[in-house]
Design a protein around this motif. Structure first.
Motif, PDB file in Angstrom:
ATOM      1  N   UNK A 149       0.830  -1.211   0.000  1.00 30.46           N
ATOM      2  CA  UNK A 149       0.000   0.000   0.000  1.00 30.46           C
ATOM      3  C   UNK A 149       0.863   1.259   0.000  1.00 30.46           C
ATOM      4  N   UNK A 150       1.921   1.246   0.800  1.00 29.67           N
ATOM      5  CA  UNK A 150       2.817   2.410   0.845  1.00 29.67           C
ATOM      6  C   UNK A 150       3.472   2.653  -0.512  1.00 29.67           C
ATOM      7  N   UNK A 151       3.942   1.593  -1.150  1.00 32.25           N
ATOM      8  CA  UNK A 151       4.557   1.753  -2.472  1.00 32.25           C
ATOM      9  C   UNK A 151       3.548   2.269  -3.484  1.00 32.25           C
ATOM     10  N   UNK A 152       2.344   1.762  -3.416  1.00 27.52           N
ATOM     11  CA  UNK A 152       1.319   2.214  -4.355  1.00 27.52           C
ATOM     12  C   UNK A 152       0.973   3.684  -4.136  1.00 27.52           C
ATOM     13  N   UNK A 153       0.837   4.082  -2.904  1.00 24.00           N
ATOM     14  CA  UNK A 153       0.581   5.499  -2.606  1.00 24.00           C
ATOM     15  C   UNK A 153       1.741   6.345  -3.085  1.00 24.00           C
ATOM     16  N   UNK A 154       2.965   5.884  -2.832  1.00 24.62           N
ATOM     17  CA  UNK A 154       4.147   6.608  -3.310  1.00 24.62           C
ATOM     18  C   UNK A 154       4.165   6.726  -4.823  1.00 24.62           C
ATOM     19  N   UNK A 155       3.798   5.654  -5.521  1.00 29.94           N
ATOM     20  CA  UNK A 155       3.768   5.683  -6.988  1.00 29.94           C
ATOM     21  C   UNK A 155       2.745   6.692  -7.491  1.00 29.94           C
ATOM     22  N   UNK A 156       1.580   6.698  -6.871  1.00 33.51           N
ATOM     23  CA  UNK A 156       0.520   7.634  -7.287  1.00 33.51           C
ATOM     24  C   UNK A 156       0.961   9.074  -7.025  1.00 33.51           C
ATOM     25  N   UNK A 157       1.541   9.330  -5.859  1.00 32.85           N
ATOM     26  CA  UNK A 157       2.003  10.689  -5.549  1.00 32.85           C
ATOM     27  C   UNK A 157       3.135  11.118  -6.475  1.00 32.85           C
ATOM     28  N   UNK A 158       3.988  10.187  -6.824  1.00 26.97           N
ATOM     29  CA  UNK A 158       5.114  10.497  -7.698  1.00 26.97           C
ATOM     30  C   UNK A 158       4.682  10.791  -9.120  1.00 26.97           C
ATOM     31  N   UNK A 159       3.613  10.089  -9.551  1.00 26.18           N
ATOM     32  CA  UNK A 159       3.114  10.261 -10.919  1.00 26.18           C
ATOM     33  C   UNK A 159       2.539  11.666 -11.073  1.00 26.18           C
TER      34      UNK A 159
END
Length: 159
Positions: A149-159
């Motif tokens: 979940x943390x990686x996915x949130x990070x990916x979305x924020x980074x995008x």
């Protein structure tokens, strides 16, 4: 945006690892615990031997350097809130999944594997093993799911 793809891919694999752990925590261990001790022990010994040649083990252990690598990349190569989520995801997975596996579940598996199936000490150990192993597995389940979940949130924020 190659980073987003890498973050999301790692999150997906972590989620798959969490799913396998969830299956064990939810019904596999309950089923083995509900069987006769000899049946549960023998099944768990076979499962633990089979895992060494599995795609699951490749995913589980392959994510160890990936999770640390992503955390390091985020720490030294990224700015903003996405970095914190990526760092958290990598460290949570490594600590709560890899270290717990290596220091908790694997030593118990190795001990069980060396025991004689019908010996009284094996039956006695099974009572301890099933409870303790499952507790550690609950932690691995939660850690790998939170890491994903943390990686996915990070990916979305980074995008």
């Amino acid at each position: 945006m190659i980073e987003v793809t890498v973050f999301a891919s790692a999150a997906l694999v972590m989620a798959l690892v969490a799913g396998v752990f969830l299956a064990f925590s939810d019904f596999v261990m309950r089923s083995l615990w509900g069987a006769t001790p000899e049946t549960g022990i023998e099944a768990m010994q076979k499962i633990n031997r089979e895992v060494y040649g599995s795609a699951f083990l490749v995913a589980l252990l392959g994510l160890a350097p990936v999770s640390l690598g992503l955390a390091g990349y985020a720490l030294w190569g990224m700015d903003g809130p996405a970095a914190g989520w990526i760092i958290a995801g990598g460290l949570i997975y490594f600590g709560g999944t890899i270290l717990v596996t290596m220091l908790g579940n694997v030593p118990m598996n190795k001990r069980l594997d060396l025991m004689i199936l019908h010996a009284p000490e094996t039956i006695s150990y099974w009572q301890v093993y099933a409870r303790r192993w499952t507790r550690w597995n609950h932690l691995r389940t939660v850690a790998s799911a939170i890491g994903a979940a943390c990686l996915l949130i990070g990916a979305v924020l980074y995008a």
